[in-house]
Design an enzyme around this catalytic site. Structure first.
Site, PDB file in Angstrom:
ATOM      1  N   HIS A 172       9.821 -21.946   7.789  1.00 46.26           N
ATOM      2  CA  HIS A 172      11.221 -21.797   7.395  1.00 46.26           C
ATOM      3  C   HIS A 172      12.157 -22.741   8.162  1.00 46.26           C
ATOM      4  O   HIS A 172      13.279 -22.982   7.732  1.00 46.26           O
ATOM      5  CB  HIS A 172      11.679 -20.336   7.490  1.00 46.26           C
ATOM      6  CG  HIS A 172      11.967 -19.869   8.888  1.00 46.26           C
ATOM      7  ND1 HIS A 172      11.007 -19.440   9.748  1.00 46.26           N
ATOM      8  CD2 HIS A 172      13.131 -19.761   9.573  1.00 46.26           C
ATOM      9  CE1 HIS A 172      11.556 -19.085  10.899  1.00 46.26           C
ATOM     10  NE2 HIS A 172      12.846 -19.271  10.823  1.00 46.26           N
ATOM     11  N   GLU A 225      14.972 -17.785  22.341  1.00 46.57           N
ATOM     12  CA  GLU A 225      15.619 -16.582  21.796  1.00 46.57           C
ATOM     13  C   GLU A 225      15.919 -15.603  22.911  1.00 46.57           C
ATOM     14  O   GLU A 225      15.181 -15.552  23.901  1.00 46.57           O
ATOM     15  CB  GLU A 225      14.663 -15.907  20.814  1.00 46.57           C
ATOM     16  CG  GLU A 225      14.376 -16.748  19.612  1.00 46.57           C
ATOM     17  CD  GLU A 225      13.272 -16.147  18.785  1.00 46.57           C
ATOM     18  OE1 GLU A 225      13.585 -15.401  17.853  1.00 46.57           O
ATOM     19  OE2 GLU A 225      12.097 -16.411  19.075  1.00 46.57           O
ATOM     20  N   LYS A 275      10.697 -16.316  24.537  1.00 45.58           N
ATOM     21  CA  LYS A 275      11.356 -15.046  24.219  1.00 45.58           C
ATOM     22  C   LYS A 275      12.065 -14.572  25.476  1.00 45.58           C
ATOM     23  O   LYS A 275      11.676 -14.909  26.587  1.00 45.58           O
ATOM     24  CB  LYS A 275      10.318 -13.997  23.811  1.00 45.58           C
ATOM     25  CG  LYS A 275       9.475 -14.367  22.594  1.00 45.58           C
ATOM     26  CD  LYS A 275      10.180 -14.028  21.311  1.00 45.58           C
ATOM     27  CE  LYS A 275       9.299 -14.252  20.095  1.00 45.58           C
ATOM     28  NZ  LYS A 275      10.058 -14.350  18.855  1.00 45.58           N
ATOM     29  N   LYS A 288       3.464 -18.536   7.547  1.00 46.90           N
ATOM     30  CA  LYS A 288       2.751 -18.977   8.735  1.00 46.90           C
ATOM     31  C   LYS A 288       2.337 -17.759   9.565  1.00 46.90           C
ATOM     32  O   LYS A 288       2.934 -16.706   9.367  1.00 46.90           O
ATOM     33  CB  LYS A 288       3.629 -19.919   9.565  1.00 46.90           C
ATOM     34  CG  LYS A 288       4.938 -19.256  10.072  1.00 46.90           C
ATOM     35  CD  LYS A 288       5.386 -19.782  11.392  1.00 46.90           C
ATOM     36  CE  LYS A 288       5.016 -18.927  12.532  1.00 46.90           C
ATOM     37  NZ  LYS A 288       5.863 -17.731  12.753  1.00 46.90           N
ATOM     38  N   HIS A 321       6.883 -24.600  13.887  1.00 45.12           N
ATOM     39  CA  HIS A 321       8.304 -24.948  13.919  1.00 45.12           C
ATOM     40  C   HIS A 321       8.608 -26.136  14.847  1.00 45.12           C
ATOM     41  O   HIS A 321       9.300 -27.085  14.461  1.00 45.12           O
ATOM     42  CB  HIS A 321       9.140 -23.758  14.388  1.00 45.12           C
ATOM     43  CG  HIS A 321       8.950 -22.517  13.563  1.00 45.12           C
ATOM     44  ND1 HIS A 321       8.699 -22.539  12.221  1.00 45.12           N
ATOM     45  CD2 HIS A 321       8.983 -21.204  13.906  1.00 45.12           C
ATOM     46  CE1 HIS A 321       8.585 -21.289  11.774  1.00 45.12           C
ATOM     47  NE2 HIS A 321       8.751 -20.468  12.779  1.00 45.12           N
ATOM     48  N   LYS A 376      16.047 -25.113   7.009  1.00 45.76           N
ATOM     49  CA  LYS A 376      17.367 -25.054   7.650  1.00 45.76           C
ATOM     50  C   LYS A 376      18.133 -26.345   7.345  1.00 45.76           C
ATOM     51  O   LYS A 376      17.583 -27.440   7.503  1.00 45.76           O
ATOM     52  CB  LYS A 376      17.218 -24.894   9.170  1.00 45.76           C
ATOM     53  CG  LYS A 376      16.626 -23.546   9.601  1.00 45.76           C
ATOM     54  CD  LYS A 376      16.518 -23.463  11.124  1.00 45.76           C
ATOM     55  CE  LYS A 376      15.679 -22.269  11.582  1.00 45.76           C
ATOM     56  NZ  LYS A 376      16.404 -21.027  11.649  1.00 45.76           N
ATOM     57  N   ASP A 383       2.840 -18.953  17.292  1.00 43.14           N
ATOM     58  CA  ASP A 383       4.000 -18.393  16.597  1.00 43.14           C
ATOM     59  C   ASP A 383       5.099 -19.441  16.377  1.00 43.14           C
ATOM     60  O   ASP A 383       5.772 -19.426  15.352  1.00 43.14           O
ATOM     61  CB  ASP A 383       4.555 -17.223  17.432  1.00 43.14           C
ATOM     62  CG  ASP A 383       5.651 -16.461  16.713  1.00 43.14           C
ATOM     63  OD1 ASP A 383       5.413 -16.065  15.563  1.00 43.14           O
ATOM     64  OD2 ASP A 383       6.740 -16.266  17.283  1.00 43.14           O
ATOM     65  N   ARG A 422       0.821  -1.214   0.000  1.00 45.04           N
ATOM     66  CA  ARG A 422       0.000   0.000   0.000  1.00 45.04           C
ATOM     67  C   ARG A 422       0.856   1.265   0.000  1.00 45.04           C
ATOM     68  O   ARG A 422       0.434   2.304  -0.467  1.00 45.04           O
ATOM     69  CB  ARG A 422      -0.945  -0.008   1.189  1.00 45.04           C
ATOM     70  CG  ARG A 422      -2.231  -0.748   0.835  1.00 45.04           C
ATOM     71  CD  ARG A 422      -3.213  -0.704   1.958  1.00 45.04           C
ATOM     72  NE  ARG A 422      -2.861  -1.687   2.958  1.00 45.04           N
ATOM     73  CZ  ARG A 422      -3.718  -2.463   3.584  1.00 45.04           C
ATOM     74  NH1 ARG A 422      -4.993  -2.370   3.327  1.00 45.04           N
ATOM     75  NH2 ARG A 422      -3.321  -3.335   4.467  1.00 45.04           N
TER      76      ARG A 422
HETATM   77  C1  BG6 Z   1       9.394 -16.920  13.314  1.00 44.90           C
HETATM   78  C2  BG6 Z   1       8.647 -16.376  14.495  1.00 44.90           C
HETATM   79  O1  BG6 Z   1       8.593 -17.792  12.573  1.00 44.90           O
HETATM   80  O2  BG6 Z   1      10.556 -17.607  13.769  1.00 44.90           O
HETATM   81  C3  BG6 Z   1       9.536 -15.461  15.317  1.00 44.90           C
HETATM   82  O3  BG6 Z   1       7.506 -15.660  14.049  1.00 44.90           O
HETATM   83  C4  BG6 Z   1      10.816 -16.150  15.685  1.00 44.90           C
HETATM   84  O4  BG6 Z   1       8.858 -15.003  16.488  1.00 44.90           O
HETATM   85  C5  BG6 Z   1      11.467 -16.784  14.468  1.00 44.90           C
HETATM   86  O5  BG6 Z   1      11.675 -15.176  16.242  1.00 44.90           O
HETATM   87  C6  BG6 Z   1      12.655 -17.646  14.854  1.00 44.90           C
HETATM   88  O6  BG6 Z   1      13.285 -18.089  13.686  1.00 44.90           O
HETATM   89  P1  BG6 Z   1      14.856 -18.310  13.633  1.00 44.90           P
HETATM   90  O7  BG6 Z   1      15.131 -18.887  12.302  1.00 44.90           O
HETATM   91  O8  BG6 Z   1      15.482 -16.970  13.851  1.00 44.90           O
HETATM   92  O9  BG6 Z   1      15.165 -19.238  14.771  1.00 44.90           O
END
Ligand code: BG6
Length: 504
Positions: free
Chosen positions: A183, A221, A341, A153, A245, A187, A240, A50
């Site tokens: 994703h 993280e 987190k 996602k 994942h 990896k 999330d 946008r």
């Molecule tokens: C994402 C989440 O899919 O994966 C994030 O939305 C998260 O919250 C991230 O930080 C972590 O991915 P990676 O590859 O950095 O471990």
């Protein structure tokens, strides 16, 4: 299905082109594919958003962002200029059907075709648009057999919305045109779980309830939610990270050997794992799941002080769960998974705890008694594999201590240029959906997690534990494992060295 022999130029159309994901992940991934000569056909990128940009000021904006998000050693002026010349931008509102006429016209112009067809759409928009864009594309016949769509996602917000989304996608595309991206599957180290298990003959005989005591899967993280308060507060750690994942990693660890590594056999085995997850009934829920939310520490803000987060939010930023898999291989073996987190470090790893030797006849070296073997699959950082085994301490007497047999990716020449996104986009260009989530898998996963979300929604008093930022989460998560005589393996805080662990 499109492949790289097609005569038409490939159009990569990114919805959400002025957003965070595009600049941090997608453009760096596309640049790395381009520079690595991994896109072998002629192509262009059309960013859609946008925000008002012309082609030329979108290029300038993106050039600045790439300078930040592409590693310095991979930045090359000539390659960068040439990459920039493939970039175009169209300002439109993806939620408005009539705007797709402008899109169609722009694509005609860029491809020189009356009905552009070799198109790869990437939905990097807020999830509220996932159900709308395909319908509008269809209206303008932009969903031909050669088109593919990558959807970020979370695919759905719960079971009901995921079922509805799947209905929309199957009404517009064939399943093999839909690439639901997670994703983590892109990896190298996640893919290596498959090589480790199924390209070696020696582990698979041990990979079951007779030899394995329990499995830990950690993806934590040391950051908070950054600028994503609006999204995160409606999502939480379960949507999330866990529903996608962590459960993917669980499937790679627990799956039966697929007949072949292809889109059908591999993905069938993933669905079987999801369908075998032991459902949690209401009374199990508080025992099997620990939810937490980070609170302020001396140096970090608490979750409730983050931008766009309500001061009384009950969204979880930490989850630890005990999963059971009801089948012959895994019955009775807990899979403990956790994500959080604002933990002390960023690490993703899997620890397999084998059962102890049935009888110990050796003494242990000072304070270092041999206990059961563990296998550590380090997904990131310091990517590698480590097997802990007991060895004799040199010298007189007969003492043993645990020591490491370790493998680091550096020994294979390191990881390739380009991250998980590059690998997955490359697969999508080649028309290979193997590493993407199939519609039935997404539904099976939601079927397992949906009752948990409903339980939390309907039980305002369901426990949510605070934990100070920079700690390993609520103490209750330790208590959950202690019942199995287990405890979490917490890697040392400073993971900058090349060791997988600081000390034994
Ligand atoms: C994402 C989440 O899919 O994966 C994030 O939305 C998260 O919250 C991230 O930080 C972590 O991915 P990676 O590859 O950095 O471990």
């Amino acid at each position: 299905m499109a492949n790289n022999k097609t005569k038409h130029p490939l159009g990569i159309v990114i919805f959400g082109a002025s957003g965070d994901l595009t600049k941090r992940k997608l453009m760096p991934a596309l640049y790395s594919l381009y520079k690595g000569k991994r896109i072998t056909q002629s192509f262009f990128i059309l960013g859609i958003g946008r925000t008002q940009y012309t082609d030329s000021n979108y290029r300038s904006y993106m050039q600045k962002e790439l300078a930040e998000f592409v590693a310095k050693e991979d930045q090359d002026k000539d390659w960068m200029d040439s990459f920039m010349s493939q970039l175009h931008y169209l300002s439109m509102d993806p939620s408005v059907e009539s705007d797709y006429e402008t899109l169609l016209n722009r694509l005609k112009e860029l491809t020189g075709e009356e009905q552009p067809s070799n198109l790869l759409y990437y939905l990097a928009t807020p999830p509220s648009l996932y159900g709308v864009v395909p319908l509008h594309l269809k209206k303008y016949n932009l969903n031909g057999k050669e088109t593919r769509i990558i959807v970020e996602k979370p695919f759905g917000y719960d079971l009901e919305s995921a079922l509805k989304l799947n209905e929309v996608y199957t009404s517009v595309f064939d399943e093999n045109q839909v690439y639901r991206i997670d994703h983590f599957l892109g990896k190298e180290t996640a893919q290596n779980i498959l090589a480790f298990r199924f390209a070696n003959g020696i582990f698979e005989p041990l990979w079951n309830r007779n030899y394995i005591d329990y499995v830990e899967i950690t993806a934590v993280e040391n950051l908070g939610i950054e600028q994503r308060g609006g999204y995160y507060d409606t999502s939480g750690a379960l949507r999330d990270m866990v529903q996608n994942h962590l459960i993917q990693l669980t499937a790679l660890m627990a799956m039966e050997p697929p007949l072949a590594f292809n889109e059908t056999d591999f993905r069938n085995e993933i669905v079987k794992v999801y369908n075998s997850l032991s459902p949690l009934n209401q009374t199990d829920l508080d025992e099997h799941i620990v939810r937490g939310q980070y609170m302020a520490s001396e140096t970090k803000k608490g979750y409730r002080e983050e931008k766009n987060v309500p001061a009384d939010s009950r969204t979880e930023t930490y989850i630890a769960m005990k999963l059971g898999i009801s089948n012959w291989r895994w019955s009775g073996v807990p899979f403990y998974i956790r994500t959080g987190k604002q933990m002390p470090t960023k690490v993703t790893e899997i620890v397999v705890h084998f059962k102890a030797a049935p009888h110990q006849m050796f003494h242990c070296a000072q304070g270092n008694c041999p206990h059961a073997n563990t296998l550590i699959l380090r997904i990131q950082p310091n990517e590698g594999v480590l097997l802990r085994v007991s060895m004799k301490v040199p010298g007189s007497g007969f003492e043993v201590k645990l020591t490491d047999l370790d493998f680091s990716y550096d020994k294979l020449g390191g990881l390739p240029f380009g991250d998980a996104y590059a690998r997955l986009i490359e697969d999508c260009i080649a028309g290979d959906p193997t590493l993407f989530t199939r519609g039935d898998a997404v539904e099976a996963s939601w079927r397992f997690f949906d009752p948990i979300l409903k339980y939390w929604k309907n039980n305002a008093a369901a426990p949510l534990h605070g934990y100070p930022a920079d700690t390993w989460g609520p103490l209750e998560s330790e208590a959950m494992m202690n019942e199995h005589n287990a405890s979490w393996t917490n890697p040392c805080k400073n993971l900058t060295n090349k060791d997988l662990y600081c000390e034994l």
